[in-house]
Write a protein that holds these residues in place. Structure first.
Motif, PDB file in Angstrom:
ATOM      1  N   VAL A 127       4.559  -9.943  -6.473  1.00 56.84           N
ATOM      2  CA  VAL A 127       3.412 -10.244  -5.630  1.00 56.84           C
ATOM      3  C   VAL A 127       3.173 -11.752  -5.525  1.00 56.84           C
ATOM      4  O   VAL A 127       2.060 -12.212  -5.316  1.00 56.84           O
ATOM      5  CB  VAL A 127       2.165  -9.473  -6.136  1.00 56.84           C
ATOM      6  CG1 VAL A 127       1.093  -9.404  -5.052  1.00 56.84           C
ATOM      7  CG2 VAL A 127       2.551  -8.047  -6.526  1.00 56.84           C
ATOM      8  N   GLY A 128       4.250 -12.516  -5.709  1.00 58.84           N
ATOM      9  CA  GLY A 128       4.137 -13.953  -5.462  1.00 58.84           C
ATOM     10  C   GLY A 128       4.204 -14.247  -3.983  1.00 58.84           C
ATOM     11  O   GLY A 128       3.577 -15.183  -3.496  1.00 58.84           O
ATOM     12  N   ALA A 129       4.976 -13.449  -3.265  1.00 57.29           N
ATOM     13  CA  ALA A 129       5.273 -13.788  -1.878  1.00 57.29           C
ATOM     14  C   ALA A 129       5.850 -12.584  -1.170  1.00 57.29           C
ATOM     15  O   ALA A 129       6.203 -11.577  -1.792  1.00 57.29           O
ATOM     16  CB  ALA A 129       6.282 -14.928  -1.843  1.00 57.29           C
ATOM     17  N   VAL A 133       3.650  -4.211   0.554  1.00 53.56           N
ATOM     18  CA  VAL A 133       2.288  -3.682   0.486  1.00 53.56           C
ATOM     19  C   VAL A 133       1.495  -4.195  -0.718  1.00 53.56           C
ATOM     20  O   VAL A 133       0.260  -4.280  -0.664  1.00 53.56           O
ATOM     21  CB  VAL A 133       2.307  -2.144   0.521  1.00 53.56           C
ATOM     22  CG1 VAL A 133       2.729  -1.553  -0.818  1.00 53.56           C
ATOM     23  CG2 VAL A 133       0.955  -1.591   0.939  1.00 53.56           C
ATOM     24  N   ALA A 134       2.175  -4.557  -1.806  1.00 55.17           N
ATOM     25  CA  ALA A 134       1.443  -4.999  -2.994  1.00 55.17           C
ATOM     26  C   ALA A 134       0.537  -6.190  -2.665  1.00 55.17           C
ATOM     27  O   ALA A 134      -0.547  -6.333  -3.242  1.00 55.17           O
ATOM     28  CB  ALA A 134       2.423  -5.358  -4.108  1.00 55.17           C
ATOM     29  N   LEU A 376      -2.539  -3.020  -8.775  1.00 57.78           N
ATOM     30  CA  LEU A 376      -2.534  -1.561  -8.600  1.00 57.78           C
ATOM     31  C   LEU A 376      -3.467  -0.863  -9.578  1.00 57.78           C
ATOM     32  O   LEU A 376      -4.190   0.071  -9.214  1.00 57.78           O
ATOM     33  CB  LEU A 376      -1.102  -1.019  -8.747  1.00 57.78           C
ATOM     34  CG  LEU A 376      -0.953   0.480  -8.493  1.00 57.78           C
ATOM     35  CD1 LEU A 376      -1.339   0.852  -7.060  1.00 57.78           C
ATOM     36  CD2 LEU A 376       0.478   0.958  -8.793  1.00 57.78           C
ATOM     37  N   LYS A 377      -3.480  -1.313 -10.833  1.00 54.08           N
ATOM     38  CA  LYS A 377      -4.328  -0.615 -11.809  1.00 54.08           C
ATOM     39  C   LYS A 377      -5.814  -0.852 -11.547  1.00 54.08           C
ATOM     40  O   LYS A 377      -6.631  -0.005 -11.860  1.00 54.08           O
ATOM     41  CB  LYS A 377      -3.934  -0.976 -13.245  1.00 54.08           C
ATOM     42  CG  LYS A 377      -3.893  -2.436 -13.591  1.00 54.08           C
ATOM     43  CD  LYS A 377      -3.292  -2.651 -15.000  1.00 54.08           C
ATOM     44  CE  LYS A 377      -2.972  -4.120 -15.237  1.00 54.08           C
ATOM     45  NZ  LYS A 377      -2.350  -4.371 -16.530  1.00 54.08           N
TER      46      LYS A 377
ATOM     47  N   LEU B  86       0.907   7.472  -2.832  1.00 51.74           N
ATOM     48  CA  LEU B  86       2.199   8.007  -2.366  1.00 51.74           C
ATOM     49  C   LEU B  86       2.413   7.742  -0.881  1.00 51.74           C
ATOM     50  O   LEU B  86       3.526   7.443  -0.445  1.00 51.74           O
ATOM     51  CB  LEU B  86       2.272   9.519  -2.620  1.00 51.74           C
ATOM     52  CG  LEU B  86       2.471   9.971  -4.065  1.00 51.74           C
ATOM     53  CD1 LEU B  86       2.491  11.500  -4.132  1.00 51.74           C
ATOM     54  CD2 LEU B  86       3.760   9.397  -4.663  1.00 51.74           C
ATOM     55  N   GLU B  87       1.331   7.834  -0.115  1.00 55.33           N
ATOM     56  CA  GLU B  87       1.471   7.688   1.328  1.00 55.33           C
ATOM     57  C   GLU B  87       1.568   6.229   1.761  1.00 55.33           C
ATOM     58  O   GLU B  87       2.385   5.885   2.619  1.00 55.33           O
ATOM     59  CB  GLU B  87       0.273   8.352   2.028  1.00 55.33           C
ATOM     60  CG  GLU B  87       0.437   8.346   3.544  1.00 55.33           C
ATOM     61  CD  GLU B  87      -0.754   8.985   4.263  1.00 55.33           C
ATOM     62  OE1 GLU B  87      -1.555   9.682   3.585  1.00 55.33           O
ATOM     63  OE2 GLU B  87      -0.868   8.777   5.489  1.00 55.33           O
ATOM     64  N   ASN B  88       0.764   5.376   1.155  1.00 54.06           N
ATOM     65  CA  ASN B  88       0.609   4.024   1.702  1.00 54.06           C
ATOM     66  C   ASN B  88       1.197   2.897   0.859  1.00 54.06           C
ATOM     67  O   ASN B  88       1.326   1.783   1.350  1.00 54.06           O
ATOM     68  CB  ASN B  88      -0.879   3.730   1.932  1.00 54.06           C
ATOM     69  CG  ASN B  88      -1.473   4.614   3.011  1.00 54.06           C
ATOM     70  OD1 ASN B  88      -0.789   4.970   3.964  1.00 54.06           O
ATOM     71  ND2 ASN B  88      -2.723   4.992   2.836  1.00 54.06           N
ATOM     72  N   ILE B  89       1.499   3.173  -0.390  1.00 58.69           N
ATOM     73  CA  ILE B  89       1.962   2.081  -1.258  1.00 58.69           C
ATOM     74  C   ILE B  89       3.414   2.285  -1.705  1.00 58.69           C
ATOM     75  O   ILE B  89       4.258   1.400  -1.517  1.00 58.69           O
ATOM     76  CB  ILE B  89       1.018   1.947  -2.487  1.00 58.69           C
ATOM     77  CG1 ILE B  89      -0.395   1.581  -2.014  1.00 58.69           C
ATOM     78  CG2 ILE B  89       1.553   0.909  -3.463  1.00 58.69           C
ATOM     79  CD1 ILE B  89      -1.427   1.460  -3.116  1.00 58.69           C
ATOM     80  N   PHE B  90       3.692   3.432  -2.269  1.00 58.61           N
ATOM     81  CA  PHE B  90       5.023   3.675  -2.857  1.00 58.61           C
ATOM     82  C   PHE B  90       6.180   3.392  -1.886  1.00 58.61           C
ATOM     83  O   PHE B  90       7.216   2.883  -2.313  1.00 58.61           O
ATOM     84  CB  PHE B  90       5.076   5.121  -3.344  1.00 58.61           C
ATOM     85  CG  PHE B  90       5.831   5.331  -4.641  1.00 58.61           C
ATOM     86  CD1 PHE B  90       6.007   4.318  -5.568  1.00 58.61           C
ATOM     87  CD2 PHE B  90       6.351   6.588  -4.950  1.00 58.61           C
ATOM     88  CE1 PHE B  90       6.685   4.533  -6.768  1.00 58.61           C
ATOM     89  CE2 PHE B  90       7.041   6.815  -6.137  1.00 58.61           C
ATOM     90  CZ  PHE B  90       7.207   5.792  -7.045  1.00 58.61           C
TER      91      PHE B  90
END
Lengths: 499, 499
Positions: A127-129, A133-134, A376-377, B86-90
């Motif tokens: 998630v640096g660049a 989606v992250a 995410l967490k 599951l739908e939008n991130i994975f």
């Protein structure tokens, strides 16, 4: 490492050495699947029964040898590695997952937070660049944090390892934007005025580290005395700034603490904001402990003025109970934030299309280039519980602190040593007839017995020269009964030790 | 956040709001257990079939709105949160888990590494301080890293988020121990000589960030030209140091790069060590890319002299494939390391017994106080695979780089643009009859099509004014066939685009 050539090799090893199909993936996915399922069951059982185990326990001496072996040359089946984990590691956590752990200031964690770290590690996104989606998830989490403290949409932010780093980010921005010369380009060279940061004597030690790292020096952090309630003395602060200016030094920033680590005191945020406006200084809030209390209707009043800060450091692995590491830096002056950190090397040039496109890069707002998907967490946890439940959990901890305070008040052998700030209670066992030195020794011994017997884990501090037990209740698993037990066990141990 | 009092509440919510049993633990552990098991199956399937999916894919536009919603006030069942994941991130990772992802320089991750993060999050230990097993595990991992690079037992070390931080640690130690005055106490104030750090023009951008953060200024980093092989020009380096001293400036440190990010070049470590000895400078090695190649018998020769460094930065989330974030700082002068960072605030006073006892605190060796148990995934991974397999994986990547080089050599339309350093190959598609500008545009378009069609993910760089495709093969899943496909697809796209 052993010399490979000196070892007898088995046919399996030879085959492995020349196997072009060898990877770090499991040789048998189904075995790894089964192991993963075992881990889920073991972890759920572990957390479900945490209150049946000691709050903390010393490690057996044999573990020192266990973790003193050289790097293994050869593979070990994952199942065996896990057996070693189960035997030697899993039973000896720090303890902050336990309902009666109240040392230092840590969160308790949650199972979904831990599972989110597993999903994040599976994706292994950086998630640096880049356009993936992250980055959107981290952007959303940061927007939630801005919403929490009343910062405008235009503010910038960054998830970091913890408040030590978040405070460093805030102070770096303060240094670079307030110095009045090109600190970033030229450094803190000769001929410039000494830059000064102000805070109370109760400030967290990470600020000393930060000013030292930034080249301002230990003496670049002016520590201002506190009042009886452990909040900064505003008149002493104002006076120090005037005197420093007269001496030719250059104040750049005031750091307010929203929840001091010793007693949970919250500096007068509006007064400090007023002073910063008047003096033209940046206003940074170290909200590691208390800023997230904005989620609690009955507590947010105490944080009035936090939205007037120029930058805020938050910890989400404390009162939000996200597993370590999770901090957040927020900066109102996005351009000042970006101009403190952004570098665009050739091989990282932004694009309109492809992987290198996407939103602004988070690495332009902090120290690290490669960054884990630690958003995410937070994202999963806040969705799971909703903001209101976090607020209720914090209110309950504050209620518990006051409940403990009432137990202390009604026990002639216990003495409250400071006003209860948020969820932090400092007190001591104080039977009649002991002098100060004896009281210190007695309370130290009570603390050690509480910990070593696995009863409960307070920590300690020294206030106005007196050694105190310190109970910091950032714990979503604690109940009233846990504090009843604490007080009765302190009484038992105290009587035993003075007998 | 919505105002709680304005909302109609259901009986369930009222009950929840007053429920003294409410925690952040699952209301039903068995439901969470079932969800955890689903995640294991989904994650295993995800990694097992990663080569069947695109190497990278752009996100659908709808996701921008998806991640633009305010913080939720109310809870969502964990299962629903997971469905949204599951739908939008994975489906939209960075891509570095895929066998044909070779952009920037990232590791591929492993399933056991991700599971270790789950176990670490479950224990939620804080490895900043205290008497618990995670500190022993980190100590062992650091000993392994010292063993790897040939550092003595007496050296100190710290696991950090990545090499940006590990390099910052090394340079902070250099600044504080080499300045000749009390930088930590007094700061970089007036009347001192300007402190200088030396490195090649190929140095990673994080060093610029580091010297700027440390108050040395952008111009405190002297960038020395490289030779044709992209290694630092030793005579230019020596000359610069002499001239700077004559100009009254103060050299403190030379940074060698063991594996530059552009071309994988390794600076002449022994020559730099000799020069540092002669000039009395600290010798720091940025080994983010290459230092771990000490595990590979056929590669470690190239790193000869790394053990002579005063400090080394390593990345374990690159060629060791530990999931993000995982870096390591090693410092030979343990006392210099500790005296740069250690602070012992009152409430953290070390004890002989109880939780506050135990080995030295890692927080005394870096920026962060609270620290995650990131050692566990390294410990489990190195045990699972053993050092020798990592060495073989690296050797295979280097072989693959040379194989790609041979494909480029034998294709008249492809041109190698730099010597292959370790596992990094820079080249371009170069049909006859196109000028330099047209070649740049063509290769940019080839790169975007490779990425957008999900075929493969190289990145790009510019070498001596020429735009290049850059393939960095830190990937344990890549096979020779992947490079055959890359070359044939570049040919196909090149012909299509020039048609």
């Amino acid at each position: 490492m052993a010399e490979e050539e000196d070892k007898p090799t088995t046919p399996g090893e030879i085959s492995s050495a020349v196997d072009s199909e060898e990877t770090l993936d499991p040789q048998n996915w189904n075995d790894m699947r089964a192991l993963g399922h075992r881990m889920i069951d073991d972890a759920i059982n572990y957390l479900q029964t945490v209150d049946e185990r000691p709050a903390w326990q010393p490690m057996p001496k044999r573990l020192n040898q266990q973790f003193d072996k050289p790097m293994p040359e050869d593979p070990t089946p994952a199942e065996e590695v896990y057996e070693e984990f189960l035997e030697n590691i899993f039973p000896y956590p720090t303890g902050n997952i336990h309902p009666r752990f109240w040392a230092w200031y840590m969160g308790s964690g949650t199972i979904l937070g831990a599972l989110a770290d597993f999903l994040s590690g599976t994706m292994n996104s950086n998630v640096g660049a880049g356009n993936h989606v992250a980055n959107l998830v981290e952007g959303q989490v940061i927007n939630w944090m801005k919403e929490l403290v009343g910062f405008p949409d235009s503010a910038s932010g960054l998830l970091v390892g913890g408040a030590s780093m978040a405070n460093l980010v805030g102070l770096a921005v303060a240094r670079n934007t307030q110095a009045g010369f090109d600190v970033r380009g030229q450094g803190l060279g000769a001929g410039q005025k000494k830059l000064l940061v102000y805070a109370s004597t109760e400030i967290h030690s990470c600020h000393q580290k930060a000013v030292e790292l930034l080249g301002l020096g230990t003496d670049g952090l002016r520590k201002i005395p506190v009042m009886d309630d452990y909040r900064i003395d505003m008149s002493a602060l104002e006076k120090a700034i005037v005197e420093d200016r007269q001496a030719g030094l250059q104040p750049i920033c005031i750091v307010a603490t929203a929840g001091t680590v010793n007693t949970g005191a919250i500096d007068p945020l509006n007064d400090i904001a007023d002073l910063c406006e008047k003096e033209g200084l940046l206003f940074h809030v170290d909200g590691a402990i208390g800023a997230v209390a904005m989620l609690a209707d009955s507590l947010k009043e105490q944080l009035s003025g936090i939205d007037r800060a120029d930058s805020i450091a938050l910890d989400l692995h404390k009162w939000m109970h996200v597993p370590f590491e999770e901090g957040c830096a927020l900066v109102k002056d996005k351009e000042g934030h970006r101009s403190t950190f952004a570098i665009t090397p050739e091989y990282l040039t932004r694009k309109e299309r492809g992987l290198a496109a996407g939103r602004e890069w988070f690495s332009d707002y902090g120290v690290e280039l490669s960054r884990s998907f630690r958003a995410l967490k937070v994202w999963m946890s806040i969705k799971e519980h909703g903001a209101a439940r976090y607020g209720r959990m914090m209110e309950r901890n504050v209620d518990q602190a006051n409940y403990l305070g009432s137990l202390i008040d009604s026990d002639p052998d216990l003495q409250l040593m400071a006003p209860i700030g948020l969820d932090i209670v400092c007190f001591r066992y104080q039977p009649k007839g002991l002098d100060e030195q004896a009281l210190d020794v007695l309370n130290q011994e009570i603390l050690l017995e509480l910990q070593e017997q696995g009863i409960a884990v307070p920590s300690c501090t020294t206030l106005k020269g007196h050694y105190c037990l310190r109970v910091a209740i950032a714990n979503h698993r604690s109940t009233e009964a846990d504090f009843d037990l604490l007080v009765s066990e302190i009484g038992r141990l105290g009587k035993q030790l003075t007998a």
